[in-house]
Write a protein that holds these residues in place. Structure first.
Motif, PDB file in Angstrom:
ATOM      1  N   LEU B 184       0.821  -1.217   0.000  1.00 54.52           N
ATOM      2  CA  LEU B 184       0.000   0.000   0.000  1.00 54.52           C
ATOM      3  C   LEU B 184       0.854   1.266   0.000  1.00 54.52           C
ATOM      4  O   LEU B 184       0.596   2.215  -0.740  1.00 54.52           O
ATOM      5  CB  LEU B 184      -0.915   0.014   1.224  1.00 54.52           C
ATOM      6  CG  LEU B 184      -2.245  -0.736   1.091  1.00 54.52           C
ATOM      7  CD1 LEU B 184      -3.045  -0.620   2.371  1.00 54.52           C
ATOM      8  CD2 LEU B 184      -3.051  -0.195  -0.091  1.00 54.52           C
ATOM      9  N   LEU B 185       1.889   1.261   0.845  1.00 51.44           N
ATOM     10  CA  LEU B 185       2.743   2.457   0.915  1.00 51.44           C
ATOM     11  C   LEU B 185       3.445   2.688  -0.416  1.00 51.44           C
ATOM     12  O   LEU B 185       3.559   3.830  -0.880  1.00 51.44           O
ATOM     13  CB  LEU B 185       3.763   2.311   2.039  1.00 51.44           C
ATOM     14  CG  LEU B 185       3.176   2.424   3.457  1.00 51.44           C
ATOM     15  CD1 LEU B 185       4.253   2.142   4.513  1.00 51.44           C
ATOM     16  CD2 LEU B 185       2.577   3.804   3.685  1.00 51.44           C
ATOM     17  N   ALA B 186       3.881   1.614  -1.051  1.00 53.45           N
ATOM     18  CA  ALA B 186       4.542   1.747  -2.353  1.00 53.45           C
ATOM     19  C   ALA B 186       3.557   2.323  -3.371  1.00 53.45           C
ATOM     20  O   ALA B 186       3.887   3.248  -4.132  1.00 53.45           O
ATOM     21  CB  ALA B 186       5.070   0.393  -2.809  1.00 53.45           C
ATOM     22  N   ALA B 187       2.310   1.796  -3.345  1.00 56.76           N
ATOM     23  CA  ALA B 187       1.298   2.276  -4.286  1.00 56.76           C
ATOM     24  C   ALA B 187       0.999   3.756  -4.034  1.00 56.76           C
ATOM     25  O   ALA B 187       0.873   4.574  -4.965  1.00 56.76           O
ATOM     26  CB  ALA B 187       0.030   1.446  -4.151  1.00 56.76           C
ATOM     27  N   GLY B 188       0.880   4.100  -2.733  1.00 52.27           N
ATOM     28  CA  GLY B 188       0.627   5.502  -2.383  1.00 52.27           C
ATOM     29  C   GLY B 188       1.740   6.409  -2.876  1.00 52.27           C
ATOM     30  O   GLY B 188       1.493   7.492  -3.408  1.00 52.27           O
ATOM     31  N   ALA B 189       2.991   5.957  -2.718  1.00 51.06           N
ATOM     32  CA  ALA B 189       4.133   6.748  -3.163  1.00 51.06           C
ATOM     33  C   ALA B 189       4.066   6.971  -4.664  1.00 51.06           C
ATOM     34  O   ALA B 189       4.291   8.098  -5.150  1.00 51.06           O
ATOM     35  CB  ALA B 189       5.434   6.041  -2.771  1.00 51.06           C
ATOM     36  N   VAL B 190       3.724   5.903  -5.404  1.00 45.27           N
ATOM     37  CA  VAL B 190       3.612   6.027  -6.867  1.00 45.27           C
ATOM     38  C   VAL B 190       2.526   7.044  -7.232  1.00 45.27           C
ATOM     39  O   VAL B 190       2.707   7.921  -8.087  1.00 45.27           O
ATOM     40  CB  VAL B 190       3.292   4.643  -7.497  1.00 45.27           C
ATOM     41  CG1 VAL B 190       2.906   4.796  -8.963  1.00 45.27           C
ATOM     42  CG2 VAL B 190       4.490   3.713  -7.357  1.00 45.27           C
ATOM     43  N   LEU B 191       1.388   6.935  -6.512  1.00 45.63           N
ATOM     44  CA  LEU B 191       0.274   7.859  -6.781  1.00 45.63           C
ATOM     45  C   LEU B 191       0.696   9.307  -6.559  1.00 45.63           C
ATOM     46  O   LEU B 191       0.395  10.204  -7.362  1.00 45.63           O
ATOM     47  CB  LEU B 191      -0.903   7.506  -5.867  1.00 45.63           C
ATOM     48  CG  LEU B 191      -2.198   8.259  -6.156  1.00 45.63           C
ATOM     49  CD1 LEU B 191      -2.784   7.808  -7.477  1.00 45.63           C
ATOM     50  CD2 LEU B 191      -3.209   8.041  -5.033  1.00 45.63           C
ATOM     51  N   LEU B 192       1.418   9.566  -5.466  1.00 43.83           N
ATOM     52  CA  LEU B 192       1.847  10.936  -5.161  1.00 43.83           C
ATOM     53  C   LEU B 192       2.832  11.449  -6.197  1.00 43.83           C
ATOM     54  O   LEU B 192       2.764  12.610  -6.613  1.00 43.83           O
ATOM     55  CB  LEU B 192       2.474  11.000  -3.771  1.00 43.83           C
ATOM     56  CG  LEU B 192       1.481  10.887  -2.605  1.00 43.83           C
ATOM     57  CD1 LEU B 192       2.208  11.028  -1.274  1.00 43.83           C
ATOM     58  CD2 LEU B 192       0.397  11.941  -2.708  1.00 43.83           C
ATOM     59  N   VAL B 193       3.753  10.574  -6.618  1.00 40.53           N
ATOM     60  CA  VAL B 193       4.739  10.991  -7.629  1.00 40.53           C
ATOM     61  C   VAL B 193       4.009  11.365  -8.920  1.00 40.53           C
ATOM     62  O   VAL B 193       4.300  12.396  -9.540  1.00 40.53           O
ATOM     63  CB  VAL B 193       5.783   9.865  -7.863  1.00 40.53           C
ATOM     64  CG1 VAL B 193       6.624  10.190  -9.097  1.00 40.53           C
ATOM     65  CG2 VAL B 193       6.671   9.718  -6.644  1.00 40.53           C
ATOM     66  N   ARG B 194       3.029  10.529  -9.281  1.00 34.84           N
ATOM     67  CA  ARG B 194       2.274  10.804 -10.495  1.00 34.84           C
ATOM     68  C   ARG B 194       1.529  12.151 -10.376  1.00 34.84           C
ATOM     69  O   ARG B 194       1.511  12.970 -11.287  1.00 34.84           O
ATOM     70  CB  ARG B 194       1.260   9.690 -10.740  1.00 34.84           C
ATOM     71  CG  ARG B 194       0.750   9.645 -12.171  1.00 34.84           C
ATOM     72  CD  ARG B 194      -0.355   8.629 -12.315  1.00 34.84           C
ATOM     73  NE  ARG B 194      -1.527   8.987 -11.513  1.00 34.84           N
ATOM     74  CZ  ARG B 194      -2.747   8.490 -11.726  1.00 34.84           C
ATOM     75  NH1 ARG B 194      -2.928   7.578 -12.665  1.00 34.84           N
ATOM     76  NH2 ARG B 194      -3.765   8.850 -10.975  1.00 34.84           N
ATOM     77  N   ARG B 195       0.948  12.369  -9.188  1.00 32.44           N
ATOM     78  CA  ARG B 195       0.211  13.608  -8.960  1.00 32.44           C
ATOM     79  C   ARG B 195       1.132  14.818  -9.089  1.00 32.44           C
ATOM     80  O   ARG B 195       0.773  15.839  -9.686  1.00 32.44           O
ATOM     81  CB  ARG B 195      -0.411  13.568  -7.560  1.00 32.44           C
ATOM     82  CG  ARG B 195      -1.590  14.500  -7.395  1.00 32.44           C
ATOM     83  CD  ARG B 195      -2.126  14.448  -5.999  1.00 32.44           C
ATOM     84  NE  ARG B 195      -3.052  13.348  -5.776  1.00 32.44           N
ATOM     85  CZ  ARG B 195      -3.538  13.023  -4.578  1.00 32.44           C
ATOM     86  NH1 ARG B 195      -3.168  13.691  -3.500  1.00 32.44           N
ATOM     87  NH2 ARG B 195      -4.378  12.020  -4.440  1.00 32.44           N
ATOM     88  N   LEU B 196       2.320  14.683  -8.528  1.00 31.81           N
ATOM     89  CA  LEU B 196       3.278  15.791  -8.580  1.00 31.81           C
ATOM     90  C   LEU B 196       3.713  16.065 -10.014  1.00 31.81           C
ATOM     91  O   LEU B 196       3.855  17.231 -10.424  1.00 31.81           O
ATOM     92  CB  LEU B 196       4.500  15.423  -7.725  1.00 31.81           C
ATOM     93  CG  LEU B 196       5.380  16.585  -7.269  1.00 31.81           C
ATOM     94  CD1 LEU B 196       4.561  17.581  -6.475  1.00 31.81           C
ATOM     95  CD2 LEU B 196       6.529  16.068  -6.433  1.00 31.81           C
TER      96      LEU B 196
END
Lengths: 212, 512
Positions: B184-196
């Motif tokens: 989950l944390l890895a997925a969240g990190a990917v999501l945030l990077v994409r958002r940025l």
């Protein structure tokens, strides 16, 4: 007669002078009021023919010159491009004797024009037919003249033109006596002052028609 | 929890701050009574909670700030429950609650990281991740709380829900949680990077640091958890590398601060943008006012230039063409007189034609700009209009002096248009025209007894009239109810004078 002509338009002046000399008048010409004033000092003309629009401003110099000529007791026939009641009223002033107001193109009806000039020179009053008719029509619309009959309206317009009883009789081909009766009736109905002098009654009629 | 609904009703931020500070004091005092001796770690722990509280207070303008403060409140409660020792139900319940809270901190921070900067869930992937986080967190917390063994210590409080005493089950829960959170944390990190990466320049400038720190925390967290799964004991994590505690503390401290700073910078940026907008607005407004004045002046100039041109055209026609034609007519007559009688016919016809041309030209010139208006003013010009009209026109002229030419022209054309309307459309019998002067304005009033129903929106004449009047700063009012006649009033600014102070319905110059 000795006629002073004040007109700045050369071609019209030529025609006017030709017509006047052709009818045996002696003609003196001026192109603008100042020049006319100087000529006045040299020898008094019997009558003056003055264009309303004259240099320098081409507004109403002619009327002002007419007022000056009045003070020298020279009869004036004023020529105008337009039938404007204000011009006529301002020209006639308090005493319409020896005053005339005609549209410029009336000069082309040479015989009638010469007749009008003679009347003015003799101390009569002349008002253009169109102006008299226009003012009478307008007054009739304002219901000012409702007590008058058709015939009386017709005669009032001719009175306003400055025609004498005899002149009216000739124009309408009726007897002078009939004209006199009609004119008295008109003046009585309109409550105008009884002014036997032909020229006085022009002023009365015109002022009455204009202001009701 | 719908924090937005709370905010709408009243401002809860001071309440939360007050509660948080009171809780911090209670936690400190309570620790003297029931807790262990103060250690660096304990002081840090309390300070960290207060840091979240204060950061949340600073960011209280947005929902996110409230979430931060609530997080701080929960964290302090968890700390108290974890360190206070006592016997009895109250202590055991508190201890159990703290166990739940401590283990739910991960989904809470996960929630915060994914909803920064607004505090609202922005998209579908985020919603699913957050739901999964809370579900996993709840299962993991329940599992841990129900399987954890009383610690091997003298002063340890029991969990009241201690159900299963089996190291294998506890280990299974740990493994499940560890792998789950790593994912989950890895997925969240990917999501945030994409958002940025997808954010606009302004968002990136303002929020790159807090989001970057969230990503780093996520990566760090998943690494820690993976490590804890691979090695039997959590404590071994800290032995893994001397860098870990340092990194942990740094991230933990930096995260709330960066959130607060990011949100404050956003507010500042908004304020600057608003100030710049206001400045631009003022400048634009000034420009518009100036341009309007210029347009008004140029419109007035245009109208005046038009009037002047009309006057000149009238004069040219009058002094030029018309004079020539009249002269020509006279010359023709003189010529005709020299011809023998009976040969006049053609010349007579030419003369009649010429006279018609003169009449037409006179009407044309009069329509362009009446000479009477120039020479004798408004009253005379309007009276002449009335003399020529086919209806009864009563003119009451109270003016004692002539207004300036532009005003005269505007008033004349207004009266002319109104008369035309009264005759053509209203089928009026009588038209009353009044000219007067009141309060520094020339007042023209034209009333008729016609059918009414005039509408400036339809006829081009009335609209032209309104435009003309507006061009010289005048006003134009029209009352034209059906079957009740038309009453048109035009007011034009002018230093005029009138024989009467108030406009009257009749005067000496009109018949009763």
């Amino acid at each position: 007669m000795r006629v002073l002509v004040v007109e700045d338009h050369a071609f019209f002046l030529l025609g006017l002078v030709t017509a006047l000399t052709g009818h045996g008048h002696e003609v003196v010409t001026a192109g603008e009021p100042y020049q006319a004033e100087k000529l006045l000092g040299e020898r008094r003309p019997d009558v003056a023919v003055v264009d309303i629009k004259l240099p320098p401003t081409h507004s109403d110099e002619g009327l002002r010159l007419a007022a000056l000529l009045r003070s020298h007791e020279v009869p004036v026939l004023v020529l105008s491009q337009y039938a404007v009641p204000e011009y006529a009223i301002s020209l006639l002033g308090a005493d319409p004797r020896g005053r005339g107001y005609l549209l410029k193109e009336r000069v082309a009806g040479v015989a009638q024009f010469m007749g009008a000039l003679d009347r003015v020179a003799a101390g009569g009053t002349v008002i253009d037919t169109e102006l008299a008719a226009m003012v009478t029509r307008a007054a009739a619309r304002r219901a000012v003249l409702s007590p008058l009959s058709e015939r009386e309206l017709e005669i009032l317009a001719l009175v306003t033109e400055g025609l004498t009883d005899r002149g009216i009789a000739e124009r309408l081909v009726i007897s002078v006596h009939t004209v006199v009766t009609h004119v008295q009736s008109v003046f009585r109905k309109l409550d105008l002052p009884k002014t036997p002098a032909d020229n006085r009654r022009v002023l009365a009629a015109l002022a009455y028609l204009r202001n009701g | 929890m719908d924090v937005g609904a709370l905010r709408r009703d009243r401002d809860w931020a001071p309440v939360l701050l007050g509660l948080g500070l009171a809780e911090a004091v209670l936690l400190t005092l309570g620790t003297f009574a029931w807790g262990p001796p103060f250690s660096t770690w304990l002081v840090y722990s309390i300070a960290w909670s207060v840091l979240w509280l204060v950061s949340g207070w600073l960011a209280r303008r947005v929902r996110f700030g409230y979430l931060m403060m609530i997080f701080a409140l929960a964290d302090m409660l968890g700390t108290a429950g974890n360190i206070w020792y006592g016997t009895g139900f109250a202590f055991e319940a508190l201890h159990t609650l703290a166990g739940l809270i401590t283990n739910l901190q991960v989904p809470f921070v996960f929630h915060l990281g994914l909803t920064y900067p607004t505090g609202r869930i922005a998209d579908r992937p985020a919603r699913w991740l957050i739901r999964a986080g809370w579900l996993l967190g709840s299962l993991y917390a329940a599992g841990i709380v129900s399987t954890v063994r009383p610690r091997d210590c003298d002063r340890c409080t029991r969990m009241i829900v201690y159900l299963v005493d089996d190291p294998a089950v506890r280990e299974a829960v740990r493994t499940f949680g560890g792998y789950g959170w790593t994912l989950l944390l890895a997925a969240g990190a990917v999501l945030l990077v994409r958002r940025l990466l997808r954010a606009g320049p302004r968002e990136r400038r303002l929020h790159a640091l807090p989001i970057g720190l969230s990503v780093l925390a996520g990566v760090f967290g998943s690494a820690v958890l993976l490590q804890s799964v691979l090695t039997p004991l959590t404590t071994a994590v800290f032995a893994f590398s001397p860098m870990f505690p340092l990194l942990h503390v740094t991230l933990a401290v930096a995260l709330p601060i960066s959130y607060a700073v990011g949100l404050l910078r956003e507010r500042l940026d908004l304020a600057q943008t608003a100030a710049a907008l206001a400045r631009d607005n003022l400048r634009l407004q000034a420009q518009v006012v100036e341009q309007l004045a210029q347009v008004k002046a140029s419109r007035a100039r245009l109208v005046e230039a038009g009037d002047t041109a009309r006057r000149k055209l009238e004069r040219d026609l009058h002094d030029g063409a018309q004079q020539r034609l009249v002269g020509l007519g006279l010359a023709l007559r003189l010529l005709a007189e020299r011809l023998p009688a009976g040969e006049h016919r053609l010349l007579d016809e030419i003369h009649a034609e010429l006279q018609a041309a003169i009449d037409e030209l006179r009407r044309l010139a009069g329509g362009i700009h009446p000479v009477v208006l120039t020479d004798h003013g408004l009253g005379a010009a309007i009276r002449l209009l009335g003399d020529r009209a086919q209806v009864r026109v009563l003119v009451a002229d109270d003016l004692t002096h002539r207004p300036p030419p532009p005003i005269e022209s505007a008033a004349y054309f207004a009266a002319s248009e109104a008369l035309t309307n009264a005759i053509k459309h209203a089928r009026a019998g009588t038209v009353r025209v009044e000219l007067s002067c009141a309060g520094g304005s020339l007042l023209l009033r034209v009333r008729d007894d016609g059918v009414g129903g005039a509408d400036p929106g339809r006829g081009s004449g009335l609209r032209g009239l309104a435009d003309r009047v507006a061009a010289i700063d005048g006003t134009f009012t029209l009352a034209s109810p059906p079957r009740q006649g038309t009453d048109l009033r035009v007011e034009l600014p002018c230093a005029c004078s009138s024989s009467k102070t108030t406009p009257s319905s009749s005067s000496g110059s009109s018949p009763p």
